[in-house]
Design a protein around this motif. Structure first.
Motif, mmCIF file in Angstrom:
data_model
loop_
_atom_site.group_PDB
_atom_site.id
_atom_site.type_symbol
_atom_site.label_atom_id
_atom_site.label_comp_id
_atom_site.label_asym_id
_atom_site.label_seq_id
_atom_site.Cartn_x
_atom_site.Cartn_y
_atom_site.Cartn_z
ATOM 1 N N PHE A 193 0.828 -1.214 0.000
ATOM 2 C CA PHE A 193 0.000 0.000 0.000
ATOM 3 C C PHE A 193 0.857 1.258 0.000
ATOM 4 C CE2 PHE A 193 -2.163 3.255 2.711
ATOM 5 C CZ PHE A 193 -3.163 3.603 1.812
ATOM 6 N N CYS A 194 1.949 1.232 0.761
ATOM 7 C CA CYS A 194 2.817 2.405 0.859
ATOM 8 C C CYS A 194 3.954 2.392 -0.164
ATOM 9 C CB CYS A 194 3.409 2.511 2.269
ATOM 10 S SG CYS A 194 2.183 2.827 3.546
ATOM 11 N N GLY A 195 4.027 1.321 -0.957
ATOM 12 C CA GLY A 195 5.091 1.236 -1.953
ATOM 13 C C GLY A 195 6.461 1.081 -1.345
ATOM 14 N N THR A 196 6.518 0.398 -0.188
ATOM 15 C CA THR A 196 7.807 0.277 0.509
ATOM 16 C C THR A 196 8.345 -1.147 0.458
ATOM 17 O OG1 THR A 196 6.575 -0.031 2.586
ATOM 18 C CG2 THR A 196 7.372 2.183 2.078
ATOM 19 N N GLN A 197 7.899 -1.944 -0.519
ATOM 20 C CA GLN A 197 8.491 -3.250 -0.667
ATOM 21 C C GLN A 197 9.976 -3.088 -0.962
ATOM 22 O OE1 GLN A 197 5.993 -2.011 -2.657
ATOM 23 N NE2 GLN A 197 4.631 -3.655 -3.305
ATOM 24 N N GLN A 198 10.737 -4.107 -0.613
ATOM 25 C CA GLN A 198 12.163 -4.044 -0.852
ATOM 26 C C GLN A 198 12.432 -3.879 -2.339
ATOM 27 O OE1 GLN A 198 14.359 -7.440 0.489
ATOM 28 N NE2 GLN A 198 16.317 -6.523 0.071
ATOM 29 N N VAL A 199 13.225 -2.870 -2.677
ATOM 30 C CA VAL A 199 13.579 -2.621 -4.067
ATOM 31 C C VAL A 199 14.775 -3.489 -4.424
ATOM 32 C CG1 VAL A 199 14.310 -0.880 -5.727
ATOM 33 C CG2 VAL A 199 12.753 -0.251 -3.876
ATOM 34 N N LEU A 200 14.625 -4.305 -5.453
ATOM 35 C CA LEU A 200 15.710 -5.189 -5.853
ATOM 36 C C LEU A 200 16.702 -4.425 -6.709
ATOM 37 C CD1 LEU A 200 13.668 -8.412 -6.730
ATOM 38 C CD2 LEU A 200 14.885 -7.862 -4.603
ATOM 39 N N THR A 201 17.928 -4.351 -6.286
ATOM 40 C CA THR A 201 18.976 -3.643 -7.024
ATOM 41 C C THR A 201 20.241 -4.487 -7.041
ATOM 42 O OG1 THR A 201 19.806 -2.546 -5.038
ATOM 43 C CG2 THR A 201 18.096 -1.394 -6.275
ATOM 44 N N ALA A 202 21.100 -4.171 -8.009
ATOM 45 C CA ALA A 202 22.442 -4.745 -7.989
ATOM 46 C C ALA A 202 23.249 -3.940 -6.989
ATOM 47 C CB ALA A 202 23.067 -4.673 -9.378
ATOM 48 N N ASP A 203 23.941 -4.623 -6.072
ATOM 49 C CA ASP A 203 24.626 -3.933 -4.991
ATOM 50 C C ASP A 203 26.144 -4.008 -5.145
ATOM 51 O OD1 ASP A 203 22.251 -3.270 -3.670
ATOM 52 O OD2 ASP A 203 22.159 -5.227 -2.701
ATOM 53 N N ILE A 204 26.797 -3.028 -4.552
ATOM 54 C CA ILE A 204 28.246 -3.037 -4.423
ATOM 55 C C ILE A 204 28.562 -2.656 -2.979
ATOM 56 C CG2 ILE A 204 28.457 -0.632 -5.198
ATOM 57 C CD1 ILE A 204 31.161 -1.393 -6.431
#
Length: 367
Positions: free
Chosen positions: A262-273
């Motif tokens: 609802f708040c759009g705060t799902q974990q954002v999947l990104t490539a990390d360093i």
């Protein structure tokens, strides 16, 4: 259970108040209050309610005490760094008032457990710092028929209101929709004046005592705003919305939902360093293009050499300054805002993007 002689002595500054008296103090002893979050707001709320004689306090928090908490979370001590916040808080409260019963919930409040936990208490106080949990607390309180004493803080400002009374509005009447993800930074990202939660949390505790004893005018239908720098209070009045999906005449929300969605705060999947990987690239003169999305004031903490500062709110209009053909590492304070920036840039056609895990905070810790 009636007040003992020792308790009457302890609370006599209350009982001599005609508005409270022994009868009111007995109500306080018989009351139970759930405090959601044992951080900046939860600390003064819990301590003042315990000192005032509330008989049963519930503490729910999944976090552990961190060194950076001690600037404002006064319920925790230096020796408790690294241990559960609920256990740390309980020790302080029991020392403050041995007549107190404390129930610990060392977990996150979720849609799966909220109703079961909240139904055990008379009143709920919201001391959280994220919108998903605020909407969760609100909806659970309305469904359960519990009063929600709300507070929030950021930088030098605070807000306070009372939601969920029988005739009064709820949080959704005032804020029908959450803000866009990343547009309102948390205290961890934006900072907070150490004494600010003490002011707002103490006011929340005041409203709880008023609710328990039935004295005074509750903050129902009023949003109290506090500006610490200007030392001013202001008030906004608002009404119960008959079309509110939660507390309106025909509520659509009759069970708890997915509040992260609802708040759009799902974990954002990104490539990390990682910070160490980036440091190694710097040492080999192979550093990627760096974009720092923190606010200018945050740069006083320090910068990574060569980084381009584009505050998150300016990314849309300054996106042309970020090369599409190069590898780009985006970072903020802790890696949360930068993840949302990367999500936005991917939609604009960027592909070679990496998020700095832990943000500048992790980089700085390497020395």
């Amino acid at each position: 259970m009636s007040l003992t002689r020792e308790e009457l002595e302890r609370y006599k500054r209350h009982t001599i108040l005609p508005e409270i008296g022994v009868e009111g103090q007995q109500k306080i002893k018989n009351a139970s209050v759930l405090i959601v979050g044992t951080g900046g707001l939860g600390s003064p709320i819990a301590m003042y309610l315990a000192a005032s004689g509330v008989g049963h306090i519930g503490l729910i928090d999944f976090d552990v005490v961190d060194e950076s908490n001690l600037q404002r979370q006064i319920i925790h001590k230096s020796g408790n760094v690294g241990i559960s916040k609920t256990i740390s808080a309980e020790a302080t409260l029991k020392e403050l008032n041995p007549y107190l019963k404390v129930s610990l919930f060392n977990m996150a409040l979720t849609a799966d457990n909220a109703l079961d936990i909240i139904k055990q208490f008379d009143i709920v106080t919201d001391g959280t710092d994220n919108f998903a949990t605020r909407y969760l607390v609100n909806d659970a309180c309305v469904i359960s028929g519990k009063v929600n004493v709300f507070g929030s803080i950021r930088q030098f400002e605070g807000q306070l209101s009372v939601f969920g009374t029988k005739e009064g509005p709820c949080y959704r009447c005032l804020f029908p929709e959450p803000p866009e993800p990343g547009t309102v930074p948390s205290c961890a990202d934006a900072g907070v004046m150490g004494v600010l939660p003490g002011v707002i949390g103490t006011l929340q505790a005041t409203e709880v005592i008023k609710q328990i004893t039935g004295i005074g005018e509750p903050l129902t239908g009023r949003l109290l705003n506090y500006d610490a720098l200007g030392m001013r209070f202001s008030e906004v009045k608002f009404m119960k919305d008959p079309d509110c999906p939660c507390c309106g005449d025909n509520p659509a929300i009759t069970e708890l939902i997915d509040y992260d969605a609802f708040c759009g705060t799902q974990q954002v999947l990104t490539a990390d360093i990682t910070a160490s990987e980036l440091k190694e690239m710097h040492m080999k003169n192979e550093a990627p293009f760096l974009v720092d999305v923190r606010e200018p004031a945050e740069l006083l903490q320090g910068e990574i050499k060569g980084a381009l500062n584009i505050p998150m709110r300016e990314v849309q209009v300054r996106m042309h300054e970020i090369p599409k053909e190069q590898t780009v590492v985006v970072y903020c304070h802790l890696g949360i805002r930068s993840a949302h920036v990367i999500e936005y840039l991917v939609k604009q056609g960027y592909t070679k993007l990496f998020n700095l895990t832990g943000g500048y905070d992790a980089w700085e810790s390497l020395g």
